[in-house]
Each structure stands twice: as C-alpha cells, then as structure tokens.
Design an enzyme around this catalytic site. Sequence first.
Site, PDB file in Angstrom:
ATOM      1  N   LYS A  90      33.701  29.913  27.838  1.00  8.48           N
ATOM      2  CA  LYS A  90      32.797  30.583  27.263  1.00  8.48           C
ATOM      3  C   LYS A  90      31.945  29.417  26.887  1.00  8.48           C
ATOM      4  CE  LYS A  90      32.589  32.686  23.012  1.00  8.48           C
ATOM      5  NZ  LYS A  90      31.161  32.386  22.629  1.00  8.48           N
TER       6      LYS A  90
ATOM      7  N   TYR B 194      37.143  28.288  25.238  1.00  5.54           N
ATOM      8  CA  TYR B 194      35.958  28.529  24.467  1.00  5.54           C
ATOM      9  C   TYR B 194      35.257  27.227  23.649  1.00  5.54           C
ATOM     10  CZ  TYR B 194      33.670  30.899  20.089  1.00  5.54           C
ATOM     11  OH  TYR B 194      32.678  31.385  19.210  1.00  5.54           O
TER      12      TYR B 194
HETATM   13  C1  HMN Z   1      32.334  35.044  19.286  1.00  4.35           C
HETATM   14  O1  HMN Z   1      33.189  33.970  19.258  1.00  4.35           O
HETATM   15  O2  HMN Z   1      32.532  36.058  18.533  1.00  4.35           O
HETATM   16  C2  HMN Z   1      31.178  34.933  20.117  1.00  4.35           C
HETATM   17  O3  HMN Z   1      31.214  34.810  21.338  1.00  4.35           O
HETATM   18  C3  HMN Z   1      30.322  33.790  19.444  1.00  4.35           C
HETATM   19  C4  HMN Z   1      28.791  34.296  20.422  1.00  4.35           C
HETATM   20  O4  HMN Z   1      28.648  32.933  21.038  1.00  4.35           O
HETATM   21  C5  HMN Z   1      28.072  34.121  19.160  1.00  4.35           C
HETATM   22  N1  HMN Z   1      27.918  32.880  18.538  1.00  4.35           N
HETATM   23  C6  HMN Z   1      28.037  32.488  17.255  1.00  4.35           C
HETATM   24  O5  HMN Z   1      28.116  33.711  16.377  1.00  4.35           O
HETATM   25  C7  HMN Z   1      28.240  31.319  16.804  1.00  4.35           C
HETATM   26  C8  HMN Z   1      26.399  34.386  19.811  1.00  4.35           C
HETATM   27  O6  HMN Z   1      26.468  35.643  20.287  1.00  4.35           O
HETATM   28  C9  HMN Z   1      25.490  34.222  18.602  1.00  4.35           C
HETATM   29  O7  HMN Z   1      25.895  35.016  17.507  1.00  4.35           O
HETATM   30  C10 HMN Z   1      23.900  34.659  19.159  1.00  4.35           C
HETATM   31  O8  HMN Z   1      23.721  33.984  20.187  1.00  4.35           O
HETATM   32  C11 HMN Z   1      22.975  34.665  17.791  1.00  4.35           C
HETATM   33  O9  HMN Z   1      22.846  33.253  17.892  1.00  4.35           O
END
Ligand code: HMN
Length: 289
Positions: free
Chosen positions: A161, A133
Amino acid sequence: MKGIFTALIGAFDEQGQINEKGLREIVRYNIDHSKVDGLYVNGSTGENFLLSTPQKKKVFEIVKDEAGQEVKLIAQVGSLNLEESIELAKFTTELGYDALSAVTPFYYKFDFEEIKDYYNAILEEVDNQMIVYSIPALTGVNMNLEQFRELFENEKITGVKFTAPDFFLLERLRHAFPEKLIYSGFDEMLLPASVLGIDGAIGSTFNLNGVKAREIFESAQKGDLEKARKLQKETNDMISDVLSNGLYQTIKEVLKVRGVDAGVCRKPMKSATESQIKFAAEIQKKYFE
Ligand code: HMN
C-alpha cells in the site's frame, strides 16, 4: 484482491468504546451503497494506534461478521509490539481475512534489516499474504526500490500500500514487480497512480466517495483521461474541504448526515466541534446531493 478498498473509519462512543451498531452500519454502507471491492480494517483511519489489543480484535471480529464473504478484507496488524502483530496476524487469519497488512515499524529509527525481520517474523507464524503498508510521511520510513526488492523476496509479501507522492518510485516498482499488488494510498492522487498501472487503491475518503473513486480508477484504466481528470478535480475539491475541516471528524459527520452512525473520534483525538459539524453538512450538500 484488486480494486477499490475503503480504509474503514472507526465508530466510537463518547467513552471511547467501540460502537458496534455504528461499525456494522459503516461496513454495510461501504458494501451496499458504495459497492467497494474490499475493506482495509484497523488502519490509520480506523484509529488503530489508539486501540488496545482486545479492542483491535473486537473490530476485526465485528467487521468480518458483518461483511462475511461479500468483499475482500485486509487486516492491518502492524504494531511496535511485534508480539501483538503476530497475535493479531494469527487471529485475523483464523477469522478468514484475505490478507494482512502491517505498517512499517515507526518512532524508533529502525534500520532496514530490522524492518525486514519484522515482516518475516510475522509471516513465519501465519499462512497468509502480506501487503506492506508504506506511509513515509507518518512513519519516517522511506524505502527504496532495492529495499522493496528484498522485502518482496519473501513470497508471502504480495504487495504494497503505497501512500506517498513519489511517482518515480511508484513507476519503478510497477515496472520491476508486475506480479505484486500495488495499491495507491493517497485518494487525491488516484488518477496519476492509476495511469501508472496500480492494481487498486485504499483510501479513507472512499468511506464517502467510493463510487466516484471507482469511476476515476476505471476511466483511467480505459484510457478515458478527460473523464478521469474531471472526476479527480471534483474529488479533490471535496478532499480539500474535508482536510481543511479535520479528516476523520468530517468523514464521521458526513456519514451521520447520511444516516450512518459513525460515532466520534477516540481521545486524544478531538470530537467534532459545532462548526465542524456544520461544515460537514455543507460538504454533504455541496458534493453529494
Ligand atoms: C489507512 O491506513 O487507514 C489508510 O489507508 C490511510 C490512507 O492512505 C489515507 N492516508 C491518511 O489518512 C494519512 C488517505 O486515504 C488520506 O486520508 C487521503 O488521501 C486524504 O489525504
């Protein structure tokens, strides 16, 4: 293990305890309504780093119990406490999770050897695959192509990821490691990442928008870029509003409008204010009705 994976939102009550009924509803909603391919459990979106070890285990158990074999499950077990990571890796492997994932260790400025040892130490103890990740904006850990190559030498590390806006590195990774799984992590960048040949995506906003996320991914794969661009534009309008209103609070409040009891955020995160709740209802109307 390919396709659209929801980074599962957490469900907590006002006392910060796990709202089991709500968590089960979130799982069902993602499977039955959004028809996603899998769930990424105890990531950032699940407020993982705010939970105790027993709470993390409880979330893993409830989600597996509810989802069964219906979708693929990835368990995020990364922690600054390596013993905790190993314990959770063993626990979720025994529960039947299809893959593990671990955030790169953060806060202290670990060097690459330390990061590599962390992954290898977890994987020595379990018979499961690992998705690295990588989220440099939150961890400060920016790995280059050669460092990914070293990590990928461990055959149990089957993918990454990739939550970064670095499309140069994403293309280099895709080209260099055609057999590894690459998941895009920024939902607002799903289209360009799909064009570069990712295997799937893991995102928080898929809790609300899983159906359209799949359409973006599949249209790009088919080469229907006009359709994919239109869908990504609509999606990014929605994501802009969600981010401006507080990401996790808004996802929970929109889910509640849909009858899914997503509870509130755990402290020190704030619960949604009246005005956030009101705007969440407008977001639901504007983009989803
Ligand atoms: C997680 O670990 O829960 C997610 O996989 C994180 C995910 O990559 C999200 N990143 C963050 O929240 C920092 C994205 O889905 C993000 O929320 C979205 O692209 C909006 O910026």
